[in-house]
Design a protein around this motif. Structure first.
Motif, mmCIF file in Angstrom:
data_model
loop_
_atom_site.group_PDB
_atom_site.id
_atom_site.type_symbol
_atom_site.label_atom_id
_atom_site.label_comp_id
_atom_site.label_asym_id
_atom_site.label_seq_id
_atom_site.Cartn_x
_atom_site.Cartn_y
_atom_site.Cartn_z
ATOM 1 N N VAL A 9 -42.745 28.783 21.119
ATOM 2 C CA VAL A 9 -42.078 28.031 20.373
ATOM 3 C C VAL A 9 -42.749 26.303 19.793
ATOM 4 N N LEU A 10 -43.290 25.827 19.646
ATOM 5 C CA LEU A 10 -43.278 24.163 19.407
ATOM 6 C C LEU A 10 -42.580 24.068 19.136
ATOM 7 N N ALA A 11 -42.088 23.256 20.615
ATOM 8 C CA ALA A 11 -40.659 22.466 20.207
ATOM 9 C C ALA A 11 -40.908 20.720 20.041
ATOM 10 N N LEU A 12 -41.402 20.782 19.290
ATOM 11 C CA LEU A 12 -41.629 19.119 18.853
ATOM 12 C C LEU A 12 -40.197 18.478 18.339
ATOM 13 N N GLN A 13 -40.574 19.579 16.655
ATOM 14 C CA GLN A 13 -38.909 19.261 15.789
ATOM 15 C C GLN A 13 -39.309 20.497 14.810
ATOM 16 N N GLY A 14 -37.664 20.763 14.654
ATOM 17 C CA GLY A 14 -37.607 21.854 13.743
ATOM 18 C C GLY A 14 -36.347 22.634 14.552
ATOM 19 N N ASP A 15 -36.111 24.224 13.762
ATOM 20 C CA ASP A 15 -35.680 25.237 14.125
ATOM 21 C C ASP A 15 -36.231 26.598 15.244
ATOM 22 N N VAL A 16 -36.327 25.618 16.880
ATOM 23 C CA VAL A 16 -37.014 25.975 17.984
ATOM 24 C C VAL A 16 -35.841 27.053 18.308
ATOM 25 N N ARG A 17 -34.616 26.755 18.862
ATOM 26 C CA ARG A 17 -34.076 27.515 19.239
ATOM 27 C C ARG A 17 -33.759 28.812 18.583
ATOM 28 N N GLU A 18 -33.722 28.803 17.252
ATOM 29 C CA GLU A 18 -33.526 29.993 16.398
ATOM 30 C C GLU A 18 -34.946 30.873 16.349
ATOM 31 N N HIS A 19 -35.997 30.152 16.857
ATOM 32 C CA HIS A 19 -37.427 31.276 16.411
ATOM 33 C C HIS A 19 -37.046 32.153 18.291
ATOM 34 N N LEU A 20 -36.842 31.326 18.967
ATOM 35 C CA LEU A 20 -36.764 31.362 20.936
ATOM 36 C C LEU A 20 -36.092 32.832 20.506
ATOM 37 N N ALA A 21 -34.814 32.725 19.774
ATOM 38 C CA ALA A 21 -33.798 34.105 20.112
ATOM 39 C C ALA A 21 -34.089 35.234 19.410
ATOM 40 N N ALA A 22 -35.337 34.987 18.250
ATOM 41 C CA ALA A 22 -35.733 36.905 17.241
ATOM 42 C C ALA A 22 -36.698 36.479 17.790
ATOM 43 N N LEU A 23 -37.261 36.013 18.835
ATOM 44 C CA LEU A 23 -38.333 36.385 19.625
ATOM 45 C C LEU A 23 -38.177 37.321 21.163
ATOM 46 N N GLY A 24 -37.659 36.937 21.469
ATOM 47 C CA GLY A 24 -36.565 37.743 22.396
ATOM 48 C C GLY A 24 -36.062 38.765 22.095
ATOM 49 N N ALA A 25 -35.757 38.751 20.891
ATOM 50 C CA ALA A 25 -35.070 40.191 20.719
ATOM 51 C C ALA A 25 -35.961 41.263 19.695
ATOM 52 N N ALA A 26 -37.195 40.828 19.671
ATOM 53 C CA ALA A 26 -37.884 41.111 18.448
ATOM 54 C C ALA A 26 -39.431 41.759 20.176
ATOM 55 N N GLY A 27 -38.764 41.575 22.071
ATOM 56 C CA GLY A 27 -39.196 41.883 23.229
ATOM 57 C C GLY A 27 -40.240 40.854 23.159
ATOM 58 N N ALA A 28 -40.382 39.969 23.445
ATOM 59 C CA ALA A 28 -41.253 38.676 23.221
ATOM 60 C C ALA A 28 -40.532 37.820 24.787
ATOM 61 N N ARG A 29 -41.865 37.128 25.548
ATOM 62 C CA ARG A 29 -40.796 36.844 26.305
ATOM 63 C C ARG A 29 -40.962 35.284 25.786
ATOM 64 N N ALA A 30 -40.430 34.442 25.203
ATOM 65 C CA ALA A 30 -40.232 33.290 24.697
ATOM 66 C C ALA A 30 -39.949 32.154 25.585
ATOM 67 N N VAL A 31 -40.082 31.009 25.345
ATOM 68 C CA VAL A 31 -40.634 29.760 25.944
ATOM 69 C C VAL A 31 -40.873 28.358 24.877
ATOM 70 N N PRO A 32 -40.628 27.450 24.850
ATOM 71 C CA PRO A 32 -40.547 26.407 23.989
ATOM 72 C C PRO A 32 -42.225 25.665 24.726
ATOM 73 N N VAL A 33 -42.704 24.789 24.325
ATOM 74 C CA VAL A 33 -44.365 25.072 23.740
ATOM 75 C C VAL A 33 -44.063 22.691 23.728
ATOM 76 N N ARG A 34 -44.530 22.447 24.704
ATOM 77 C CA ARG A 34 -44.320 20.628 24.621
ATOM 78 C C ARG A 34 -45.475 19.880 24.602
#
Length: 202
Positions: A9-34
């Motif tokens: 999840v491009l972690a420069l600005q915006g609702d990063v945490r919510e996307h990380l959680a949704a991806l995890g629930a969808a079966g992905a290993r979610a990581v921030p990208v800066r």
């Protein structure tokens, strides 16, 4: 690619945490990208909602602008919601001065088309590729798609306007599915990542 893909999840600005959680629930290993090195290590990337002009400026500041454009052009699976949709558009109808995009979807997008912050709303509608009940989406200063080119597929409309589009390995929505608890759009994107051969070894 089988198993659990790594989706950034491009972690420069915006609702990063919510996307990380949704991806995890969808079966992905979610990581921030800066950083560029973090971008190179993911199998797919989410561009979150926020402010598209700020995302553009920070991407340039962090040295990510051209690497992101190259990754999208090379077929890295990418999903943009709200401001992320704007950043994936090949053209913005009413760009702020100097604003550029990453590109990737042959579409023209109108910024803030659904109104101001205080006109935000939630709606449900059918979306191609998402089986079952209508998708729930939150619209916050949301764009809509004015037109799409021949290579882009419209996946959903709301109130007569295009709100979800796919072109190859790129997916974009006007709305925020990550704010509703409905993770099916993220599941669709995670499956798109799995379907791309090569994964992070590209």
């Amino acid at each position: 690619m089988a198993g659990e893909p790594t989706v950034g999840v491009l972690a420069l600005q915006g609702d990063v945490r919510e996307h990380l959680a949704a991806l995890g629930a969808a079966g992905a290993r979610a990581v921030p990208v800066r950083r560029v090195g973090e971008l190179a290590a993911v199998d797919g990337l989410v561009l979150p909602g926020g402010e598209s002009t700020t995302i553009f400026k920070l991407a340039r500041l962090f040295g990510l602008l051209e690497p992101l454009r190259e990754a999208v052009a090379d077929g890295l699976p990418v999903y943009g919601s709200c401001a992320g949709m704007i950043m994936l558009a090949d053209k913005i109808l009413d760009p702020r001065s100097g604003q550029e995009t990453f590109g990737g979807i042959d579409m023209i997008v109108r910024r803030n088309a659904f109104g101001r912050q205080n006109e935000s709303f939630e709606a449900s509608f059918a979306m191609t590729g998402v089986p079952g009940a209508p998708v729930d989406g939150v619209f916050i200063r949301a764009p809509w798609v004015e037109s799409v080119g021949a290579g882009a597929e419209v996946l959903a409309t709301y109130d007569g306007h295009v709100v979800a589009v796919r072109q190859g390995s790129a997916l974009a929505t006007s709305f925020h599915p990550e704010l509703t608890g409905d993770h099916r759009v993220h599941a669709l994107f995670t499956e798109m990542v799995r379907e791309r051969p090569g994964g992070s070894s590209r």
